[in-house]
Write an enzyme that holds these catalytic residues in place. Sequence first.
Site, mmCIF file in Angstrom:
data_model
loop_
_atom_site.group_PDB
_atom_site.id
_atom_site.type_symbol
_atom_site.label_atom_id
_atom_site.label_comp_id
_atom_site.label_asym_id
_atom_site.label_seq_id
_atom_site.Cartn_x
_atom_site.Cartn_y
_atom_site.Cartn_z
ATOM 1 N N HIS A 94 7.531 5.334 4.443
ATOM 2 C CA HIS A 94 7.899 4.423 3.867
ATOM 3 C C HIS A 94 7.359 3.276 3.837
ATOM 4 O O HIS A 94 7.199 3.388 6.135
ATOM 5 C CB HIS A 94 9.230 4.432 2.665
ATOM 6 C CG HIS A 94 9.746 5.145 2.719
ATOM 7 N ND1 HIS A 94 9.130 6.143 1.249
ATOM 8 C CD2 HIS A 94 11.394 6.176 2.644
ATOM 9 C CE1 HIS A 94 10.083 7.156 1.040
ATOM 10 N NE2 HIS A 94 11.367 6.820 2.212
ATOM 11 N N HIS B 21 6.849 12.695 4.835
ATOM 12 C CA HIS B 21 6.598 10.841 4.377
ATOM 13 C C HIS B 21 7.247 10.307 4.776
ATOM 14 O O HIS B 21 7.576 10.030 6.155
ATOM 15 C CB HIS B 21 6.791 11.099 2.622
ATOM 16 C CG HIS B 21 8.531 11.351 2.345
ATOM 17 N ND1 HIS B 21 9.451 12.049 2.653
ATOM 18 C CD2 HIS B 21 9.088 10.044 2.018
ATOM 19 C CE1 HIS B 21 10.223 11.544 2.070
ATOM 20 N NE2 HIS B 21 10.711 10.546 1.983
ATOM 21 N N HIS C 186 9.796 11.416 7.823
ATOM 22 C CA HIS C 186 10.922 11.787 8.370
ATOM 23 C C HIS C 186 10.821 13.212 6.604
ATOM 24 O O HIS C 186 9.677 12.499 6.057
ATOM 25 C CB HIS C 186 11.574 10.559 7.895
ATOM 26 C CG HIS C 186 11.494 9.601 6.621
ATOM 27 N ND1 HIS C 186 11.215 8.962 6.409
ATOM 28 C CD2 HIS C 186 12.325 9.656 4.980
ATOM 29 C CE1 HIS C 186 11.046 8.236 5.342
ATOM 30 N NE2 HIS C 186 11.625 9.300 4.497
ATOM 31 N N GLU D 77 15.610 3.395 5.261
ATOM 32 C CA GLU D 77 16.019 4.390 4.866
ATOM 33 C C GLU D 77 17.105 4.764 6.096
ATOM 34 O O GLU D 77 16.682 5.687 6.977
ATOM 35 C CB GLU D 77 15.433 5.532 4.142
ATOM 36 C CG GLU D 77 16.281 6.409 2.983
ATOM 37 C CD GLU D 77 15.092 7.332 2.606
ATOM 38 O OE1 GLU D 77 13.703 7.640 2.866
ATOM 39 O OE2 GLU D 77 15.490 8.132 1.834
#
Length: 360
Positions: free
Chosen positions: A78, A76, A128, A83
């Site tokens: 973001h 997925h 990731h 992150e």
Amino acid sequence: MTPLLLALLSTASAASLWVPTTPQTPKPYAIKNGHGLPLGGGNTFPVTGNSSGGAFCILNTNAAGSFSVSPGLFPHVHRKTYENFYAVKGRVQLWGQNVDSFRANTSIQTTRVLSQGDIGAIPPNTIHTFTLLEPDTQLTGVLVPGGFEEFFFAMAVNPNPGAGGLPGAGGFDMEGLAKWDVYPELAFTARRDVVNGKAGPGNWYDGPNALPGNMDAPIWVAKNYGPKWLSEEGGRYQIVAPFVRGVETNGTFSQGTITISEQRGPVGKVKSEVATAFMLEEGELEVRVEGFDAVRLVWGDVVFVPGGVGFEYEAKAQFTKFMYVTGGGKGLDWELIQKGRTWNSAFFPRGQSGGRMMRI
Ligand SMILES: *[C@@H]1O[C@H](CO)[C@@H](O)[C@H](O)[C@H]1NC(C)=O
Ligand SMILES: *[C@@H]1O[C@H](CO)[C@@H](O)[C@H](O)[C@H]1NC(C)=O
Ligand SMILES: *[C@@H]1O[C@H](CO)[C@@H](O)[C@H](O)[C@H]1NC(C)=O
């Protein structure tokens, strides 16, 4: 009571910095290893968006990994959240690739097996997925800005938001996830051809990991293989080893480690404009925050200090090391780097009278 006695009492007992769990509003605090807002499944949050005034969240995952190298989670992206995946114990495998160049087929997917002290940084718009690999693994995630953790708590209550579901995504609904800044990228297939802890371009324990100065791809830094600076200010040596700086995060945060020698002179006071968090990794650190009693940190303890609050820190053991996160690109690490010099070793100078003699 006499004024003298009152004065003695007020100096004798400032407030305790220790808190039993993560505060819901920003304030200075220290929290013991393993404490913090619990999510279940070995996940705790020593720092949240609420406790940091929205600056960042720190998520510790202490869990057993599996021997399989299949990702534990669907790939997925973001779009807004940065992150970082930091291996504190055990091993973690992380995969990443920028989503635009993945779709245009102009970049190559990278993966690394992170062992203790290694980091993978996943900028926004990077596909990731990851998996834990050992029975006693600690993954420390840093998510910026803070507040992303609301997604994890919402998931814990309702694991399959929305109707329908997405094949291969455990019943997750695409629209239900978008409002949490989670975008599945199911066309991404995690590569399985790891050799010596890596697949895809770049060094991994076989050469330096330069920092890229941008957010175009995942950033991989093996322990002590990234750039380092030595500061000799404040009566001690400090080696700053950033994983990401403002130039890698568009000025939103920085993260790395600082290794400190024993104190030889007066400690310098720090007053940063941005929030600062420390998590102790080696040795023992005393931290003194304005208005609070001194605390001594051992392995895994976390201190959080909001921007604008003065504090000092001092190594109580030779070669004390902590992981830091600052809430902007110009925090404590940046200050030390400005005044320091580039440095190639994981050790500070070890001459008998402090390293000056060794500078030729
Ligand atoms: C953060 O604060 C808001 C407002 O008080 C609250 O609704 C939310 O549950 C808090 N989040 C966490 C993770 O504690
Ligand atoms: C992607 O690019 C590689 C090499 O540049 C090529 O071998 C491969 O066929 C391309 N894949 C697709 C789906 O176009
Ligand atoms: C970087 O931050 C600025 C605001 O400080 C924002 O306008 C810009 O879109 C950001 N760039 C990226 C690539 O996120």
